[in-house]
Scaffold this active site. Structure first.
Site, mmCIF file in Angstrom:
data_model
loop_
_atom_site.group_PDB
_atom_site.id
_atom_site.type_symbol
_atom_site.label_atom_id
_atom_site.label_comp_id
_atom_site.label_asym_id
_atom_site.label_seq_id
_atom_site.Cartn_x
_atom_site.Cartn_y
_atom_site.Cartn_z
ATOM 1 N N LYS A 103 0.504 -1.226 -0.353
ATOM 2 C CA LYS A 103 0.417 0.166 0.075
ATOM 3 C C LYS A 103 1.075 1.559 0.475
ATOM 4 O O LYS A 103 0.373 2.228 0.374
ATOM 5 C CB LYS A 103 -0.926 -0.062 1.434
ATOM 6 N N GLY B 47 1.956 2.439 -2.416
ATOM 7 C CA GLY B 47 2.176 2.805 -3.718
ATOM 8 C C GLY B 47 2.775 1.716 -5.085
ATOM 9 O O GLY B 47 3.343 2.178 -6.338
ATOM 10 N N THR C 13 1.223 -0.899 -7.282
ATOM 11 C CA THR C 13 0.759 -0.677 -8.643
ATOM 12 C C THR C 13 0.820 0.627 -9.253
ATOM 13 O O THR C 13 1.410 0.433 -10.148
ATOM 14 C CB THR C 13 -0.798 -0.299 -8.412
ATOM 15 N N HIS D 195 7.814 -7.652 -1.433
ATOM 16 C CA HIS D 195 7.280 -6.766 -0.202
ATOM 17 C C HIS D 195 8.574 -6.909 0.653
ATOM 18 O O HIS D 195 8.437 -6.414 2.219
ATOM 19 C CB HIS D 195 5.973 -6.535 0.225
ATOM 20 N N ARG E 21 5.826 5.134 2.525
ATOM 21 C CA ARG E 21 4.829 5.962 2.736
ATOM 22 C C ARG E 21 5.050 6.908 3.840
ATOM 23 O O ARG E 21 5.757 6.160 4.698
ATOM 24 C CB ARG E 21 3.397 5.571 2.089
ATOM 25 N N SER F 44 -4.550 3.057 4.454
ATOM 26 C CA SER F 44 -4.359 2.008 3.016
ATOM 27 C C SER F 44 -4.097 1.567 3.216
ATOM 28 O O SER F 44 -5.645 -0.101 2.760
ATOM 29 C CB SER F 44 -3.602 3.077 1.964
ATOM 30 N N ARG G 116 -7.998 3.049 -4.909
ATOM 31 C CA ARG G 116 -8.253 3.509 -4.383
ATOM 32 C C ARG G 116 -8.965 5.522 -4.689
ATOM 33 O O ARG G 116 -9.624 5.735 -5.737
ATOM 34 C CB ARG G 116 -8.251 3.615 -2.872
HETATM 35 P P1 A3P Z 1 -4.620 4.302 -0.706
HETATM 36 O O1 A3P Z 1 -6.042 3.912 -0.521
HETATM 37 O O2 A3P Z 1 -4.505 5.730 -0.329
HETATM 38 O O3 A3P Z 1 -6.152 5.312 -2.554
HETATM 39 P P2 A3P Z 1 -0.424 -0.860 -3.645
HETATM 40 O O4 A3P Z 1 0.238 -0.205 -5.066
HETATM 41 O O5 A3P Z 1 0.545 -0.430 -3.202
HETATM 42 O O6 A3P Z 1 -1.194 -1.957 -3.148
HETATM 43 O O7 A3P Z 1 -1.316 0.777 -2.769
HETATM 44 C C1 A3P Z 1 -2.945 1.784 -3.153
HETATM 45 C C2 A3P Z 1 -2.254 2.486 -2.948
HETATM 46 O O8 A3P Z 1 -1.687 3.208 -4.255
HETATM 47 C C3 A3P Z 1 -4.305 2.624 -2.736
HETATM 48 O O9 A3P Z 1 -3.528 3.785 -2.272
HETATM 49 C C4 A3P Z 1 -3.943 3.828 -4.270
HETATM 50 O O10 A3P Z 1 -5.179 4.030 -4.400
HETATM 51 C C5 A3P Z 1 -2.718 4.330 -4.394
HETATM 52 N N1 A3P Z 1 -2.341 4.209 -6.327
HETATM 53 C C6 A3P Z 1 -2.712 3.210 -6.670
HETATM 54 N N2 A3P Z 1 -2.125 3.658 -8.366
HETATM 55 C C7 A3P Z 1 -1.881 4.694 -8.041
HETATM 56 C C8 A3P Z 1 -1.176 5.694 -9.357
HETATM 57 N N3 A3P Z 1 -0.903 5.844 -10.354
HETATM 58 N N4 A3P Z 1 -1.075 7.155 -8.432
HETATM 59 C C9 A3P Z 1 -1.229 7.609 -7.263
HETATM 60 N N5 A3P Z 1 -1.937 6.118 -6.223
HETATM 61 C C10 A3P Z 1 -2.102 5.167 -6.967
#
Ligand code: A3P
Length: 323
Positions: A63, A65, A67, A127, A149, A157, A289
């Site tokens: 979580k 970032g 993705t 991770h 983060r 998140s 999200r």
């Molecule tokens: P939030 O839940 O705060 O919105 P991970 O990819 O490590 O699982 O993290 C997910 C978090 O990254 C979520 O945060 C998601 O919305 C955010 N996220 C996913 N894609 C993103 C993008 N392209 N740019 C910025 N944030 C992104």
């Protein structure tokens, strides 16, 4: 060490079952809370993965970032292969399908793909904290891009994700208490972050680029250039003129990725995975999200803020790291 006690599989089963547990879901392995179902993959990754000097490893706490940065690194490293952005693989694949997590996606499967056939530079993710990386990675000059983060946003998140994906009904307070005690996916969070920060400040030879989600949000161009230079694929003056940096940032932006059909309605599914959740599939949409910094203010009470601020101060004091 774990696998020295007997045949590989047998020993994994025995040793994993003897690790301290949190509700059987997390196992405390060398000081970190690893999902129990993922332990066989972690052990196999540690034992069998052979790093190459040209490898690129993206490391994140869940979580932070993952993705987003998988998409950025994929688009950056492969920019010469996919010049036509209308045909880019990120438009039809979630980034997790293009940049696999070694311990979770590759070494947790019954059949490990032949990693030697992956084109160079191989781009992988994990991770795992630095301490748990395979020795072949720790000793090599492969490049690690580490992204963390603000712990408050990371916690919020993670809480949403766990409730959505694992259908848990843990209250915010309950999970917050655990997070503060270090009991969270791949936590303690601060130990994870410091495990990658310390080799940098101690000037160890390992090549690590340390980034924060918030920095990338605030100054995406600057940090994308930094990443490109670190990965030894800097933008040329021609690319600067053509707007390649903007193209990559736009392609990987939250608005663009989260609105693609593949990410709105696709499922992340592995029929042969050892974990039921992965066999049934995780909605791609659960990885998107809000995609903002600072959402924690909508969830934290003054007491929660005070408690986590105190921990952050204590854990990062004197390290030069601030959140
Ligand atoms: P939030 O839940 O705060 O919105 P991970 O990819 O490590 O699982 O993290 C997910 C978090 O990254 C979520 O945060 C998601 O919305 C955010 N996220 C996913 N894609 C993103 C993008 N392209 N740019 C910025 N944030 C992104």
């Amino acid at each position: 060490h774990l696998e020295e006690n007997g045949p590989h599989q047998e020993c994994k089963d025995v040793c994993i079952s003897s690790l301290p547990k949190e509700k059987s879901q997390l196992s405390l392995y060398d000081g970190y809370w690893i999902p129990t179902w993922s332990m066989p993959g972690v052990l196999a990754f540690q034992k069998y993965f052979q790093a190459r000097e040209t490898d690129i490893l993206l490391v994140t706490p869940p979580k932070a970032g993952t993705t987003w940065f998988k998409a950025i690194l994929f688009a950056l490293v492969n920019r010469m292969r996919y010049l036509d952005l209308q045909e880019h693989p990120l438009l039809t694949n979630i980034s997790h399908a293009l940049v696999p997590l070694l311990d979770v996606d590759i070494y947790n499967k019954k059949k490990v793909p032949d990693l030697n056939s992956f084109a160079s530079p191989r781009l992988f993710a994990t991770h795992l904290p630095f301490d748990l990386l395979p020795t072949s990675v720790k000793g090599s000059s492969c490049k690690i891009v580490y992204v963390c983060r603000n712990p408050k946003d990371n916690f919020v998140s993670l809480w949403h994700f766990m409730n959505r994906v694992y259908s848990t009904t843990n209250s915010l307070e309950e999970d917050f208490d655990k997070f503060c005690r270090g009991v969270s996916l791949y936590g303690p969070y601060w130990d994870h972050v410091l495990s990658y920060w310390k080799p940098i400040i101690e000037k160890q030879a390992q090549k690590i680029l340390f980034l924060k989600y918030e920095e990338m949000k605030e100054q995406p161009t600057t940090h994308l250039k930094r990443i490109a230079e670190f990965l030894e694929c800097p933008f040329s003056p021609e690319e600067d003129a053509k707007g390649t940096i903007n193209d990559i940032l736009q392609l990987c932006s939250f608005d663009n990725l989260s609105n693609l059909d593949v990410n709105k309605s696709g499922k992340w599914r592995f029929p042969e995975h050892n974990n039921t959740l992965f066999r049934q599939g995780i909605d791609h949409a659960s990885f998107f999200r809000k995609g903002n910094s600072g959402d924690w203010v909508n969830y934290f009470t003054p007491q929660m803020t005070e408690r986590l601020d105190h921990i952050i101060e204590e854990k990062f004091h004197g390290t030069g790291l601030k959140f």
